[in-house]
Every structure is written in structure tokens, then in C-alpha cells.
Design a protein around this motif. Structure first.
Motif, PDB file in Angstrom:
ATOM      1  N   TYR A 111       0.835  -1.209   0.000  1.00  0.00           N
ATOM      2  CA  TYR A 111       0.000   0.000   0.000  1.00  0.00           C
ATOM      3  C   TYR A 111       0.869   1.258   0.000  1.00  0.00           C
ATOM      4  O   TYR A 111       0.566   2.237  -0.696  1.00  0.00           O
ATOM      5  N   GLY A 112       1.944   1.223   0.773  1.00  0.00           N
ATOM      6  CA  GLY A 112       2.859   2.362   0.773  1.00  0.00           C
ATOM      7  C   GLY A 112       3.516   2.554  -0.584  1.00  0.00           C
ATOM      8  O   GLY A 112       3.691   3.696  -1.047  1.00  0.00           O
ATOM      9  N   LEU A 152       0.996   4.215  -2.891  1.00  0.00           N
ATOM     10  CA  LEU A 152       0.740   5.617  -2.546  1.00  0.00           C
ATOM     11  C   LEU A 152       1.944   6.514  -2.843  1.00  0.00           C
ATOM     12  O   LEU A 152       1.781   7.722  -3.036  1.00  0.00           O
ATOM     13  N   ARG A 153       3.145   5.934  -2.859  1.00  0.00           N
ATOM     14  CA  ARG A 153       4.337   6.739  -3.176  1.00  0.00           C
ATOM     15  C   ARG A 153       4.510   6.961  -4.675  1.00  0.00           C
ATOM     16  O   ARG A 153       5.340   7.766  -5.092  1.00  0.00           O
ATOM     17  N   ARG A 183       3.554   8.754  -7.657  1.00  0.00           N
ATOM     18  CA  ARG A 183       2.811   9.997  -7.890  1.00  0.00           C
ATOM     19  C   ARG A 183       1.775   9.857  -8.995  1.00  0.00           C
ATOM     20  O   ARG A 183       0.682  10.426  -8.924  1.00  0.00           O
ATOM     21  N   LEU A 212      -1.105   7.814  -7.455  1.00  0.00           N
ATOM     22  CA  LEU A 212      -1.778   8.603  -6.427  1.00  0.00           C
ATOM     23  C   LEU A 212      -2.658   9.672  -7.065  1.00  0.00           C
ATOM     24  O   LEU A 212      -3.801   9.899  -6.642  1.00  0.00           O
ATOM     25  N   MET A 226      -5.775   7.973  -8.447  1.00  0.00           N
ATOM     26  CA  MET A 226      -6.716   7.581  -7.401  1.00  0.00           C
ATOM     27  C   MET A 226      -7.451   8.789  -6.822  1.00  0.00           C
ATOM     28  O   MET A 226      -8.665   8.742  -6.590  1.00  0.00           O
ATOM     29  N   LEU A 277      -7.290  -0.523  -2.806  1.00  0.00           N
ATOM     30  CA  LEU A 277      -6.959   0.811  -2.315  1.00  0.00           C
ATOM     31  C   LEU A 277      -7.714   1.884  -3.088  1.00  0.00           C
ATOM     32  O   LEU A 277      -8.227   2.850  -2.511  1.00  0.00           O
ATOM     33  N   SER A 278      -7.796   1.707  -4.392  1.00  0.00           N
ATOM     34  CA  SER A 278      -8.510   2.677  -5.218  1.00  0.00           C
ATOM     35  C   SER A 278      -9.989   2.738  -4.843  1.00  0.00           C
ATOM     36  O   SER A 278     -10.569   3.832  -4.708  1.00  0.00           O
ATOM     37  N   ILE A 323     -10.563   4.492  -1.481  1.00  0.00           N
ATOM     38  CA  ILE A 323     -10.479   5.950  -1.616  1.00  0.00           C
ATOM     39  C   ILE A 323     -11.779   6.501  -2.205  1.00  0.00           C
ATOM     40  O   ILE A 323     -12.309   7.521  -1.739  1.00  0.00           O
ATOM     41  N   SER A 332      -5.773  17.181  -9.036  1.00  0.00           N
ATOM     42  CA  SER A 332      -5.075  15.950  -8.649  1.00  0.00           C
ATOM     43  C   SER A 332      -4.382  15.317  -9.844  1.00  0.00           C
ATOM     44  O   SER A 332      -3.223  14.879  -9.755  1.00  0.00           O
TER      45      SER A 332
END
Length: 394
Positions: A201-202, A205-206, A208, A211, A214, A341-342, A345, A382
């Protein structure tokens, strides 16, 4: 299962959770009366559901990458079915809350597995084409669900809503067991390790680019959740239209999304999902600005609000399907985790937008107008601040 059967079935699976979220909304007063509690208590069960869904998805994704798609889907559907039946026979608000939480945890499996299964079978623009139909179902379901729930409430009592969900889930469970084949071979599976799950997950998210995608998708769909939260008050109470006409205006959004989804499926193979996504986000941002300018003083009344709302919501499935294509293209080896994860969110942002609407409520349509416009602008920022810059840097 042939593609022309598989895609509609996966679309149906993806609609289970949105249906469970919104079908019971018209029945909230009846449920409150039966359990002899306030309507505010019943409203908290919606937050309970969204919490369970978010938690379930975070774990179903990694489990689907470790043990395969089909076993996770079957377990989730069984959980959803048991909870739905339990709600029908429950006799207290405490049972209702816990069973809604269990239902949500089970429903999270379908959402994760559908995206991962499609990614196993298709890639690139073909995945985007197929995903557009699934995202359409996920987006249409919250719009159609209150209408279905209201009709069931007219002809039966509120437990019939959960009977209908149980019947639908039973059909999905049977078809999944008989007709769905495992799409993740053992050699492509990754061992389940909880610390590694959070590291993955990290890692996502790292990135770009991902992220930005999402956040773009999350903000964009939040505008629809803001509409779902506020539109009954705005259309029926503020503008004074009756419930039947409200249903017709609701249908305009559904028609708009169907048209745009059909267009996306037709042109994405020619232009590629990245170009379609970029164009969709720009158009959505323009619509969001116009949404504010045209409606902040209600110069054009209900007509202006309806037309601009349809224009905004029509683009959601186009943006959503192409966002998922970009996300899963970056992490094909952990597509279940990325999909989970998507989706978390998206639903998390949707819950927040509904909460913001409630906080800002002032007896006018202005909070809905502000939140929908803001969601469209944040979606645009975003994408272009994170994803576009990451593309240029690479």
C-alpha cells in the motif's frame, strides 16, 4: 464463461455494494419506526456500512493476490448472503448494525475481485473498454437503487429490500461457483504477509502517477455522492417537485451515463485510455466551473441545475474506467491490492462528501452546488499536478 456473458455478470457483481448502500435509504423512517429509534440512529448504519466496506476491501485485495480470485469472491458472497438473511430476521437495532457491518465486509470482495479478474483477462485499452461497462454499473447502481427500494417499500415492507438483495446474491453465488474460472495461476500469486501488504500500500501511494489517478477518481465520484445526499431535499423540498417527477429527473443522469459509457467503449480502442481520460477530466473541470457560475444564484432555476448535474454525472463512468486502467497498468502483479486501495479511496471520499453536505446544509441548494463544483476542480488538480507531472518526469 464467454465475454458477452462475463462482462454483464461482473457488472452485476460490482453493483451489489452500491445497491446495499442506497436501496434502503427510502426505508429509513420505516426501519426507525419498527425498531423504535430515531432516524438519526438509522442514518448511522450507512456510515457503519461504508466503514465495513472500506476495511474489507483493504484485506480482500491482498488475499485475492495470494489465494486467487474465485475463493475470495465465493467467501465474500457467502458472507454477504448470510448477513442479508440475518437482517430480515433481526429484531433489534444492535443486530441490524452488526449485520450491516458484516454485509459490507462481504460485499467488499466482489468489488475488488471484479477489477482484478478483468485485469487478468485484458490489458491496456481493451481493459478500459471492458471496465467502462463495469464502472457504469457501479455508478448507475446508487442512482437506481433508491427507486427500486421505494417500489419495494410501496408493495411490501422494508425487510423485502434485504430479501431482494439475498436473492440477487444467491444467483451471483451460484453463477460464480459454476461459471467463473480462476484467472490467477499459482505461479503468479504472491505469499500473504501482513507487513508486506502494508508495504505494498505504501509503494502504491508513493507512486505519484497512481496517487494522482486515485485522487482524481475519488474526487470525481464524490460529486455524485454529494448529489445523492442532497438531491432529495433540493429537488423535492426546495423546488417542490413530486416524488414521481424526481424519479424522472434521476433517470436523466442514468441516460447521460449510458450514452457517455457507450461512446468511451467505442473510441477508447482508437485513441487509447490516456487521451480519453485527459479529455474527460478537462471537460469535467469545465462543467464544474460552469456548474458553479450557472447555479450559484439559481438564475436558471431547476432546469439549469438539472442540466448541469446531468453533464457532470455523465462523465463519471468514463473517468472512472480509465482511471482504473491506469492504476492497474502500473501494478499488474498486485492488481488486487491496487484495486482495493482505489475503491477504498472512492467510497471514503464519497462518505466525506455526504458528511460535508450535511454540515453545510442551510436550506438551499448552495451546499450541493459548492461540493459538486469543488469535487470536479479537485479531480482536475489531482490529475494535472500529480499524474501529468509524473508522466513528464518519466
Amino acid at each position: 464463461m464467454k465475454t458477452y456473458f462475463l462482462i454483464p455478470f461482473l457488472a452485476l457483481l460490482s453493483a451489489l455494494t452500491p445497491l446495499a448502500v442506497d436501496m434502503y435509504l427510502p426505508a429509513m423512517p420505516s426501519i426507525a419506526g419498527d425498531f423504535n429509534v430515531s432516524i438519526e440512529i438509522i442514518q448511522t448504519t450507512l456510515s457503519t456500512y461504508l466503514l465495513g466496506f472500506a476495511i474489507g476491501q483493504l484485506f480482500y485485495g491482498p488475499l485475492a493476490d495470494s489465494y486467487g480470485r474465485k475463493p475470495v469472491l465465493i467467501c465474500g458472497l457467502v458472507t454477504y448472503l448470510i448477513a442479508s438473511i440475518g437482517i430480515v430476521y433481526g429484531d433489534s437495532i444492535e443486530q441490524f448494525k452488526w449485520l450491516r457491518l458484516l454485509q459490507a465486509i462481504g460485499g467488499g470482495a466482489a468489488s475488488v475481485v471484479v477489477s482484478s479478474l478483468l485485469r487478468d483477462l485484458f490489458s491496456g485499452s481493451m481493459f478500459s473498454k471492458m471496465m467502462s461497462y463495469v464502472v457504469l454499473s457501479m455508478t448507475l447502481a446508487p442512482l437506481v437503487a433508491p427507486l427500486i427500494g421505494a417500489q419495494l417499500l410501496v408493495w411490501f415492507s422494508w425487510p423485502s429490500i434485504f430479501v431482494a438483495l439475498a436473492i440477487l446474491t444467491s444467483i451471483c453465488l451460484l453463477v460464480s461457483y459454476i461459471g467463473i474460472k480462476e484467472t490467477l495461476p499459482k505461479e503468479r500469486r504472491v505469499a500473504f504477509n501482513l507487513p508486506q501488504v502494508f508495504r505494498n500500500y505504501g509503494l502504491i501511494l508513493r507512486n505519484r502517477k497512481v496517487l494522482g489517478l486515485m485522487l482524481c477518481g475519488g474526487f470525481n465520484v464524490s460529486g455524485m455522492f454529494a448529489f445523492l445526499t442532497a438531491s432529495p431535499f433540493v429537488y423535492i423540498e426546495y423546488f417542490g417537485i413530486d416524488a414521481q417527477d424526481y424519479g424522472y429527473l434521476f433517470a436523466c443522469n442514468i441516460l447521460g451515463m449510458m450514452v457517455v459509457t457507450w461512446m468511451n467503449a467505442k473510441i477508447v480502442m482508437r485513441f487509447g485510455y490516456q487521451q480519453i481520460l485527459r479529455a474527460g477530466i478537462i471537460i469535467s473541470a469545465v462543467v464544474s466551473v460552469l456548474f458553479w457560475l450557472l447555479n450559484m444564484n439559481l438564475t436558471f432555476g431547476l432546469a439549469g441545475l438539472v442540466v448541469s448535474t446531468v453533464a457532470y454525472i455523465s462523465l463519471i463512468s468514463l473517468i472512472g474506467s480509465n482511471v482504473m486502467t491506469g492504476v492497474l497498468a502500473e501494478f499488474p502483479h498486485i492488481s488486487g491490492t491496487a484495486s482495493a486501495l482505489s475503491a477504498t479511496i472512492r467510497f471514503g471520499f464519497g462518505a466525506i462528501s455526504g458528511l460535508v453536505i450535511s454540515i453545510l446544509h442551510d436550506g438551499t441548494p448552495l451546499p450541493m452546488i459548492m461540493v459538486i463544483s469543488g469535487c470536479g476542480i479537485l479531480s482536475f488538480l489531482s490529475y494535472f499536478i500529480l499524474t501529468e507531472r509524473a508522466n513528464k518526469d518519466s
